[in-house]
Design an enzyme around this catalytic site. Sequence first.
Site, PDB file in Angstrom:
ATOM      1  CG  HIS A 239      -0.576  11.558  -0.544  1.00 22.86           C
ATOM      2  ND1 HIS A 239       0.178  11.464  -1.073  1.00 22.86           N
ATOM      3  CD2 HIS A 239      -0.497  10.587   0.076  1.00 22.86           C
ATOM      4  CE1 HIS A 239       2.012  10.673  -0.577  1.00 22.86           C
ATOM      5  NE2 HIS A 239       0.538   9.876   0.123  1.00 22.86           N
TER       6      HIS A 239
HETATM    7  C1  BDR Z   1      -1.450   7.780  -3.757  1.00 24.08           C
HETATM    8  O1  BDR Z   1      -1.754   6.961  -3.155  1.00 24.08           O
HETATM    9  C2  BDR Z   1      -2.928   6.597  -3.000  1.00 24.08           C
HETATM   10  O2  BDR Z   1      -2.190   5.063  -1.469  1.00 24.08           O
HETATM   11  C3  BDR Z   1      -3.329   8.026  -2.034  1.00 24.08           C
HETATM   12  O3  BDR Z   1      -4.531   7.983  -1.723  1.00 24.08           O
HETATM   13  C4  BDR Z   1      -3.306   8.204  -3.251  1.00 24.08           C
HETATM   14  O4  BDR Z   1      -3.816   8.510  -3.852  1.00 24.08           O
HETATM   15  C5  BDR Z   1      -0.357   8.460  -2.491  1.00 24.08           C
HETATM   16  O5  BDR Z   1       0.457   7.576  -3.893  1.00 24.08           O
END
Ligand code: BDR
Length: 309
Positions: A239
């Site tokens: 992500h």
């Molecule tokens: C986002 O949610 C968090 O758990 C991750 O770090 C990322 O920023 C993804 O949906």
Amino acid sequence: MKIIIDTDPGQDDAMTILLALASPEIELLGVTTVAGNVPVAQTTENAIKALDLVGRSDIPVHAGAERPLLRPPVNATHVHGQTGFEGVDLPPPSRPATPGHAVDFIIDTVMAHPAGEITICTIGPMTNLALALAREPALRTRIGRIVAMAGAFSEVGNITPAAEFNVYVDPHAAQMVLASDIPIVMLPLDVTHQMHTSAARLARFRAMPNRVGPVIADWLTFEKKFEATKYGTDGGPLHDPNTVLWLLRPDLYRGRGVNVRIETDSPLTIGMTVTDWWQITDLPRNVLFIREAEVEALYDFMFERFSRL
Ligand code: BDR
Ligand code: CA
């Protein structure tokens, strides 16, 4: 590029901080932390631990909001583990947080620079940014750009069927940021779900002859346990590093300018990023919404950068 990273580490958040530090095009002015994946005391410790890995005690880490603006806190320990950093045992943080609240740091730093100079990368819930905008409305013309890991269009949701985690945790903050008229680039699940942390890619991280490569491999191995099973892919999504990657290599991404609003009322779809991809409304195009990534080239670029640390 002068940037501030607003974050809730999280393994993929930590990678984002390290990628910025590995990149000479970027000057990381500071890290601000927020409650998200785990409570803010823990995200702050984790941010410091990530900086400790590469000996960067010079980067300030300011702790921020302990909870979302209106809603009760929601965490993601089911993905990131109880500490938010599971997968590897790191030494305790070398220092406490830098004195001063994250919101003050954002305001003071942006206001001390010429208009448009600072980019904020937001890779957690947007509570700090929303509070900063409320307290200093001039930020609307002073922040150059916001690059956010947030939202989803065709991938829809990862914490509820309709919402991506960062937006879901603080939908009111996200809507305040989207309504701010600041140029915003969104790296949504549509992109991050293409960036699989496959076994081959983890092996490449693990084989790096430095400290950071194997730590990243351990972090992502933990994070993918839940996510890869959930999505049935070779590896989980990657992500947050997409924000810094987009800053460095926008040529490897494609998207378009669209209107995005956040659902803040419906119990069923709260946190949904309502994205006018087909330009059905004539609402202003407030977001450059990215949906495609050249995945192989981006990983090659990351391997080269992390090998410098
Ligand atoms: C986002 O949610 C968090 O758990 C991750 O770090 C990322 O920023 C993804 O949906
Ligand atoms: Ca995050």
